[in-house]
Design an enzyme around this catalytic site. Structure first.
Site, PDB file in Angstrom:
ATOM      1  N   ASP A  44      28.440 -20.499  34.014  1.00  0.00           N
ATOM      2  CA  ASP A  44      26.927 -20.948  34.138  1.00  0.00           C
ATOM      3  C   ASP A  44      26.808 -22.368  34.212  1.00  0.00           C
ATOM      4  OD1 ASP A  44      26.037 -18.150  34.344  1.00  0.00           O
ATOM      5  OD2 ASP A  44      25.630 -18.139  32.262  1.00  0.00           O
ATOM      6  N   GLY A  45      27.482 -22.981  33.399  1.00  0.00           N
ATOM      7  CA  GLY A  45      27.281 -24.360  33.414  1.00  0.00           C
ATOM      8  C   GLY A  45      27.786 -25.041  34.793  1.00  0.00           C
ATOM      9  N   ASN A 119      17.300 -24.076  34.959  1.00  0.00           N
ATOM     10  CA  ASN A 119      17.209 -23.181  33.570  1.00  0.00           C
ATOM     11  C   ASN A 119      15.733 -23.700  32.524  1.00  0.00           C
ATOM     12  OD1 ASN A 119      19.207 -21.549  33.480  1.00  0.00           O
ATOM     13  ND2 ASN A 119      20.386 -22.839  32.046  1.00  0.00           N
ATOM     14  N   GLU A 120      15.778 -24.960  32.354  1.00  0.00           N
ATOM     15  CA  GLU A 120      14.660 -25.548  31.485  1.00  0.00           C
ATOM     16  C   GLU A 120      14.747 -27.082  31.355  1.00  0.00           C
ATOM     17  OE1 GLU A 120      18.147 -26.121  29.749  1.00  0.00           O
ATOM     18  OE2 GLU A 120      17.849 -24.015  29.067  1.00  0.00           O
ATOM     19  N   ASN A 161      16.706 -20.914  25.677  1.00  0.00           N
ATOM     20  CA  ASN A 161      15.396 -20.195  25.463  1.00  0.00           C
ATOM     21  C   ASN A 161      15.601 -18.640  24.605  1.00  0.00           C
ATOM     22  OD1 ASN A 161      12.454 -19.119  25.959  1.00  0.00           O
ATOM     23  ND2 ASN A 161      13.462 -17.597  26.954  1.00  0.00           N
ATOM     24  N   SER A 163      18.255 -18.483  22.559  1.00  0.00           N
ATOM     25  CA  SER A 163      18.740 -18.987  21.349  1.00  0.00           C
ATOM     26  C   SER A 163      17.503 -19.123  20.332  1.00  0.00           C
ATOM     27  CB  SER A 163      19.760 -19.924  21.364  1.00  0.00           C
ATOM     28  OG  SER A 163      20.668 -19.748  22.170  1.00  0.00           O
ATOM     29  N   ALA A 182      11.655 -25.366  16.318  1.00  0.00           N
ATOM     30  CA  ALA A 182      11.506 -25.655  14.974  1.00  0.00           C
ATOM     31  C   ALA A 182      10.036 -26.317  14.809  1.00  0.00           C
ATOM     32  CB  ALA A 182      12.514 -26.497  14.665  1.00  0.00           C
TER      33      ALA A 182
HETATM   34  P1  NAP Z   1      26.776 -25.306  27.418  1.00  0.00           P
HETATM   35  O1  NAP Z   1      26.977 -25.882  25.998  1.00  0.00           O
HETATM   36  O2  NAP Z   1      28.292 -24.961  27.919  1.00  0.00           O
HETATM   37  O3  NAP Z   1      25.918 -23.826  27.437  1.00  0.00           O
HETATM   38  C1  NAP Z   1      25.758 -23.239  26.459  1.00  0.00           C
HETATM   39  C2  NAP Z   1      26.057 -21.676  26.726  1.00  0.00           C
HETATM   40  O4  NAP Z   1      24.675 -21.263  27.579  1.00  0.00           O
HETATM   41  C3  NAP Z   1      27.093 -21.659  27.637  1.00  0.00           C
HETATM   42  O5  NAP Z   1      27.504 -20.392  27.179  1.00  0.00           O
HETATM   43  C4  NAP Z   1      26.587 -21.206  28.862  1.00  0.00           C
HETATM   44  O6  NAP Z   1      27.502 -20.604  29.676  1.00  0.00           O
HETATM   45  C5  NAP Z   1      25.280 -20.816  28.682  1.00  0.00           C
HETATM   46  N1  NAP Z   1      24.324 -20.682  29.560  1.00  0.00           N
HETATM   47  C6  NAP Z   1      23.877 -21.773  30.572  1.00  0.00           C
HETATM   48  N2  NAP Z   1      22.957 -21.296  31.303  1.00  0.00           N
HETATM   49  C7  NAP Z   1      22.705 -19.939  31.102  1.00  0.00           C
HETATM   50  C8  NAP Z   1      21.445 -19.130  31.590  1.00  0.00           C
HETATM   51  N3  NAP Z   1      20.914 -19.151  32.478  1.00  0.00           N
HETATM   52  N4  NAP Z   1      21.767 -17.910  31.020  1.00  0.00           N
HETATM   53  C9  NAP Z   1      22.813 -17.311  29.942  1.00  0.00           C
HETATM   54  N5  NAP Z   1      23.446 -18.393  29.476  1.00  0.00           N
HETATM   55  C10 NAP Z   1      23.503 -19.518  29.809  1.00  0.00           C
HETATM   56  O7  NAP Z   1      26.239 -26.380  28.507  1.00  0.00           O
HETATM   57  P2  NAP Z   1      26.134 -26.291  29.816  1.00  0.00           P
HETATM   58  O8  NAP Z   1      27.326 -25.449  30.523  1.00  0.00           O
HETATM   59  O9  NAP Z   1      26.085 -27.681  30.176  1.00  0.00           O
HETATM   60  O10 NAP Z   1      24.511 -25.749  30.064  1.00  0.00           O
HETATM   61  C11 NAP Z   1      23.723 -26.388  29.964  1.00  0.00           C
HETATM   62  C12 NAP Z   1      22.586 -25.086  29.535  1.00  0.00           C
HETATM   63  O11 NAP Z   1      23.159 -24.478  28.387  1.00  0.00           O
HETATM   64  C13 NAP Z   1      21.313 -25.366  29.344  1.00  0.00           C
HETATM   65  O12 NAP Z   1      20.610 -25.629  30.358  1.00  0.00           O
HETATM   66  C14 NAP Z   1      20.893 -24.537  27.940  1.00  0.00           C
HETATM   67  O13 NAP Z   1      20.094 -23.298  28.787  1.00  0.00           O
HETATM   68  C15 NAP Z   1      22.070 -24.065  27.440  1.00  0.00           C
HETATM   69  N6  NAP Z   1      21.992 -24.776  26.103  1.00  0.00           N
HETATM   70  C16 NAP Z   1      21.856 -23.439  25.197  1.00  0.00           C
HETATM   71  C17 NAP Z   1      22.077 -24.055  23.868  1.00  0.00           C
HETATM   72  C18 NAP Z   1      21.766 -22.884  22.872  1.00  0.00           C
HETATM   73  O14 NAP Z   1      21.558 -21.860  23.361  1.00  0.00           O
HETATM   74  N7  NAP Z   1      21.609 -23.266  21.684  1.00  0.00           N
HETATM   75  C19 NAP Z   1      22.077 -25.370  23.634  1.00  0.00           C
HETATM   76  C20 NAP Z   1      22.212 -26.232  24.628  1.00  0.00           C
HETATM   77  C21 NAP Z   1      22.082 -25.851  25.844  1.00  0.00           C
HETATM   78  P3  NAP Z   1      28.819 -21.149  30.109  1.00  0.00           P
HETATM   79  O15 NAP Z   1      29.834 -21.097  29.214  1.00  0.00           O
HETATM   80  O16 NAP Z   1      29.268 -19.847  31.533  1.00  0.00           O
HETATM   81  O17 NAP Z   1      28.629 -22.482  31.073  1.00  0.00           O
HETATM   82 MN    MN Z   2      29.151 -24.513  29.718  1.00  0.00          MN
END
Ligand code: NAP
Ligand code: MN
Length: 260
Positions: A44-45, A119-120, A161, A163, A182
């Protein structure tokens, strides 16, 4: 038809080669600059990065996600599907789903910046309490105190979102979701405490003096040494077009990713 392949170097090289060969076989051109179709290979990233890479010509580009084995919300296909996909493109026989991006006007003391996100979009301060007036169409909803505020699209609802405890949004909804990060809740301070889903014509605004706060969007963040004053978030008219499989099912994806 012009094809581009987006992937992390040193990873998924083999799949990328395969796409290249199958494309050339059918007389497609490889064009990284002005492609009609972008194959995003990875997770997804990777997909997020592919969309941002082509942000300026998004109206003309279609995305296809080739997953490398891990689960992917943006992915319907694996490498076995590549020949079939190429035939589909050749015959102009495919289904496209269009998803709105989010847009934000970010106002600093001495400049303004416009950003887009799949995403957001969020404002966060992990070290000091972020204090922000949250207004919807210029009507004050709350004065928020906590770590941050996030607005996601339906596509992003399964990411950060989720999470945060936000609701998953069905992909056919034309909405955006606000979620607090938070929030401080005690005898003195009150915050809404629940996700809030808005129709696409609303303007969600965060204002205050945000010392040390960062504006994040997808995998990116704004890195300005200027005083951040206001963030206005909308559903954009800019869309990302994704080519989906016949059997594309959001429910199935949610089940596979989070339930099984
Ligand atoms: P990353 O740290 O690799 O992303 C965190 C996880 O979110 C990865 O497993 C990623 O999948 C997954 N992800 C991204 N978009 C998603 C979606 N629309 N639906 C379900 N899972 C999704 O960082 P990144 O690859 O640069 O991605 C940035 C995105 O990560 C942000 O837009 C945010 O949504 C998400 N994120 C989540 C958290 C959290 O959950 N606490 C914190 C920071 C960011 P892949 O491993 O396949 O890349
Ligand atoms: Mn990723």
């Amino acid at each position: 038809m012009r094809i581009a392949i987006y992937y992390y170097k040193n990873k998924n090289e083999e799949i990328s080669k395969m796409i290249e060969q199958e494309a050339i076989k059918r007389g497609f051109l490889l064009d990284d600059h002005y492609p009609d179709v972008v194959f995003s290979v990875g997770g997804d990233g990777t997909f997020l990065r592919a969309v941002h890479r082509y942000m300026d010509i998004l109206d003309e580009v279609h995305f296809i996600g080739i997953n490398n084995g891990t689960l992917g919300f943006f992915y319907d296909y694996t490498k076995e599907d590549i020949p079939m996909l190429m035939d589909m493109l050749k015959n102009n026989n495919f289904k496209v789903k269009t998803h709105r991006l989010l847009k934000a006007d970010v106002k600093y003391q001495s400049e303004e910046e416009t950003i887009y996100a799949v995403n957001e979009i969020r404002i966060e301060n992990p070290f000091h309490t972020l204090i922000a007036d949250v207004s919807i169409d210029n009507q004050l909803l709350e004065t928020f105190r906590g770590n941050g505020l996030m607005v996601c699209s339906p596509l992003g609802s399964s990411g950060y979102n989720k999470s945060l405890g936000g609701a998953l949004l069905d992909q056919d909804l034309d909405v955006m979701e606000l979620k607090e990060i938070a929030a401080i809740q005690n005898n003195i301070y009150r915050a809404l405490g629940s996700p809030f889903v808005f129709s696409s014509d609303k303007d969600i605004s965060f204002s205050g003096t945000f010392n040390g706060a960062v504006v994040g969007y997808d995998h990116l963040s704004l890195d300005k040494h200027d005083v951040l004053l206001k963030v206005d978030i909308y559903c954009s008219d800019k869309t990302v077009k994704i080519i989906h499989g016949e059997d594309h099912s959001y429910i199935n994806k949610v089940r596979k990713s989070f339930v099984l």
